[in-house]
Design a protein around this motif. Structure first.
Motif, short mmCIF file in Angstrom:
data_model
loop_
_atom_site.label_atom_id
_atom_site.label_comp_id
_atom_site.label_asym_id
_atom_site.label_seq_id
_atom_site.Cartn_x
_atom_site.Cartn_y
_atom_site.Cartn_z
N THR A 1 -14.81 2.39 -5.24
CA THR A 1 -14.44 0.60 -5.09
C THR A 1 -13.46 0.54 -6.15
O THR A 1 -13.21 1.26 -7.10
N TYR A 2 -12.87 -0.83 -6.07
CA TYR A 2 -11.91 -1.30 -7.20
C TYR A 2 -11.81 -2.65 -7.17
O TYR A 2 -12.27 -3.17 -6.26
N CYS B 1 -4.77 2.28 -4.47
CA CYS B 1 -6.29 2.40 -4.46
C CYS B 1 -7.09 2.79 -3.23
O CYS B 1 -7.82 3.46 -3.02
N ASP B 2 -6.56 2.13 -2.12
CA ASP B 2 -7.04 2.47 -0.82
C ASP B 2 -6.88 4.00 -0.43
O ASP B 2 -7.67 4.28 0.23
N ASP B 3 -5.61 4.24 -0.85
CA ASP B 3 -5.37 5.78 -0.33
C ASP B 3 -6.20 6.63 -1.16
O ASP B 3 -6.71 7.78 -0.55
N LYS C 1 0.84 -1.14 -0.07
CA LYS C 1 0.05 0.01 0.04
C LYS C 1 0.80 1.37 0.18
O LYS C 1 1.71 1.29 0.70
N GLN D 1 -1.57 -0.27 -5.57
CA GLN D 1 -0.93 -0.05 -4.43
C GLN D 1 -1.47 1.33 -4.04
O GLN D 1 -1.57 1.68 -2.58
N LYS E 1 -9.09 6.15 -2.33
CA LYS E 1 -10.43 5.90 -1.50
C LYS E 1 -10.57 6.72 -0.13
O LYS E 1 -11.61 7.55 0.00
N ARG E 2 -9.36 6.76 0.55
CA ARG E 2 -9.26 7.72 1.79
C ARG E 2 -9.31 9.00 1.39
O ARG E 2 -10.16 9.75 2.22
#
Length: 234
Positions: free
Chosen positions: A190-191, A225-227, A138, A223, A229-230
Motif C-alpha cells: 500500500t502507499y 507506486c502502482d507498478d 503512472k 508515479q 505493487k504490480r
C-alpha cells in the motif's frame, strides 16, 4: 547464408526471462528489437504491444540488437501483461461493474498511532538525489532500471530499492549492507501520498498481519507506486 540473413549479420543466442520462465532466443546482430518481441510473444503469451524488454535500460523497438548492447549469453528481462492476465482483469472489471457494493471507505496505509514516528522521517525532507516525483502520471519501474534510489527507511537511513525480477527478490541496500527479501514474503503493498511533498509517497510493504511487521519507505516517487505493487504481487 541467404541474402536476408547476410544483411542481418551473425546469429547468436540470448535468454529472455519473464517471471519464473526463461527461453533461449536466437537473434541476429542487425535484427530490430521489435522483431525480437515478435519471437517472444508466442512463448510468453504477452502481445508485442504489451511487451517491454530490458537490458540495463528499456530496449527501443527501432534499434538493432547489437546497437542495444546485446550479445551471446546475455539475459534480457521481459515486462508485460499476458493475454490471459488481460482477460482476467477484464472479467474482474465486468464482475465489479455489476456487483452492488457499499461506497468505498478510505483506509490509510499508515497507522495513525505511529504518526509521530513517521513525522520524524518526513521532517527530514526529500532526500538529496531522489527521483523527481510526479502527480497524475503512472510510470514503469523499467524506466529506472528497476531501481528506486535515495529513499528513507523507517529509521531515516537512505536506502536503494532494487527489484530483481529474475530472482523474484527485492534488494534493500544501504551503504553498509544489502538485505535480500523474497517478494513471496510480501502479503500486500500500500502507499499514501505525503502531505506537503507533492509527487512523493510512503510505501508500505505488509509482511504479516500486524503493523509491527510492516516495512516503510519514505519519499518513493508517486508515479512508480502502482507498478511497484504490480511487480511485487504479480
Amino acid at each position: 547464408k541467404r541474402p536476408m540473413e547476410e544483411e542481418l549479420g551473425d546469429e547468436f543466442e540470448i535468454t529472455v526471462a519473464f517471471k519464473k520462465d526463461k527461453w533461449p532466443i536466437k537473434v541476429r546482430e542487425r535484427e530490430l528489437i521489435g522483431s525480437i518481441k515478435a519471437k517472444v510473444a508466442p512463448l510468453s503469451g504477452v502481445p508485442v504491444e504489451n511487451q517491454k524488454l530490458m537490458f540495463k535500460s528499456l530496449l527501443v523497438d527501432s534499434n538493432t540488437a547489437v546497437a542495444s548492447g546485446l550479445k551471446a549469453g546475455l539475459k534480457v528481462m521481459l515486462i508485460g501483461t499476458s493475454k490471459m492476465e488481460i482477460q482476467k482483469e477484464q472479467l474482474n472489471s465486468v464482475i465489479a461493474s455489476v456487483t452492488p457494493s457499499l461506497p468505498p471507505k478510505h483506509q490509510s496505509a499508515i497507522d495513525p498511532s505511529s504518526s509521530v514516528e513517521h513525522t520524524k522521517v518526513i521532517d527530514k525532507g526529500v532526500p538529496e538525489g531522489a527521483v523527481v516525483g510526479v502527480v497524475g502520471h503512472k510510470a514503469h519501474l523499467a524506466e529506472q532500471g528497476n531501481v528506486i534510489k535515495n529513499v528513507y527507511d523507517k529509521r531515516g537511513d537512505l536506502v536503494r530499492l532494487t527489484f530483481k525480477l529474475e530472482d523474484n527478490q527485492l534488494w534493500i541496500g544501504t551503504k553498509a549492507h544489502t538485505h535480500k527479501l523474497s517478494m513471496a514474503q510480501i502479503r500486500n503493498v500500500t502507499y499514501e501520498a505525503i502531505a506537503g511533498h507533492s509527487g512523493y509517497a510512503i510505501l508500505v510493504l505488509h509482511l504479516g498481519q500486524t503493523d509491527k511487521s510492516n516495512m516503510y519507505y519514505y519519499f518513493v516517487p508517486l508515479q512508480f507506486c502502482d507498478d511497484i505493487k504490480r511487480v511485487i504481487l504479480s
